[in-house]
Design an enzyme around this catalytic site. Structure first.
Site, PDB file in Angstrom:
ATOM      1  N   HIS A 144       1.512  -3.714   9.593  1.00 18.01           N
ATOM      2  CA  HIS A 144       2.884  -3.418   9.174  1.00 18.01           C
ATOM      3  C   HIS A 144       3.679  -2.796  10.306  1.00 18.01           C
ATOM      4  O   HIS A 144       3.118  -2.172  11.207  1.00 18.01           O
ATOM      5  CB  HIS A 144       2.904  -2.450   7.987  1.00 18.01           C
ATOM      6  N   HIS A 203       0.836  -1.203   0.000  1.00 16.33           N
ATOM      7  CA  HIS A 203       0.000   0.000   0.000  1.00 16.33           C
ATOM      8  C   HIS A 203       0.871   1.253   0.000  1.00 16.33           C
ATOM      9  O   HIS A 203       0.602   2.209  -0.730  1.00 16.33           O
ATOM     10  CB  HIS A 203      -0.921   0.020   1.227  1.00 16.33           C
TER      11      HIS A 203
END
Length: 174
Positions: free
Chosen positions: A150, A111
């Site tokens: 993440h 992303h």
């Protein structure tokens, strides 16, 4: 392996700071919305709108985007499957994931890479949008940490990957 341990400790400490507070559910809701803007659909819309409403610069922007993503995606896939870094919630029971990630591994953040591809290309083709694009890309990256999928280094490496691929595309196409 010892050189990586301080980075891993920093990543874990930063994730704990971001995820262990009483506002984590409301923050996760906002982060989910921000993260969703980086799922990829919006990038295609931006490219097509630019091309339709401003054919000259828009066509260049669209071509740059296609080339940059053509470069970025295989490198992203190769890195992700080479590092095989587990996601935060898999590493520590103290960390919660607020979404189900699209794949198993966390390094680098796809992303974030995609968001920074778009930020560099928007800044290149539409300089007046550059600051907003980079803030948006940064927010997408940070939202991935706040969602628990993440670590900070995943975001940093994703940003470097995205910016590098966009700059390579700009060098090739101009």
């Amino acid at each position: 392996m010892k050189t990586i341990q301080p980075i891993a400790r920093l990543d874990l400490a930063f994730s704990l700071l971001c995820l262990q507070h009483r506002f984590n559910l409301p923050v996760a809701r906002i982060s989910r919305a921000v993260s969703h803007t980086g799922d990829g659909h919006l990038y295609a819309v931006i490219g097509l709108v630019a091309w339709l409403f401003e054919p000259t610069i828009g066509q260049t922007f669209l071509l740059l985007g296609l080339l940059a993503f053509l470069i970025e995606l295989p490198i992203y896939w190769l890195l992700k499957n080479s590092f095989k870094r587990r996601r935060p919630a898999q590493i520590s029971d103290l960390l919660t994931s607020f979404i189900t990630p699209s794949d198993q591994y966390s390094l680098p953040s796809g992303h974030t890479a995609a968001a920074f591809v778009m930020a560099v290309l928007l800044e290149h083709c539409y300089p007046e949008l550059g600051l907003i694009a980079f803030i948006w890309a940064g927010l997408i990256g940070f939202s991935r940490i706040l969602l628990g999928v993440h670590f900070l280094t995943d975001i940093v490496l994703g940003a470097i990957l995205g910016m590098t691929c966009a700059l390579i595309a700009i060098q090739w196409i101009g």
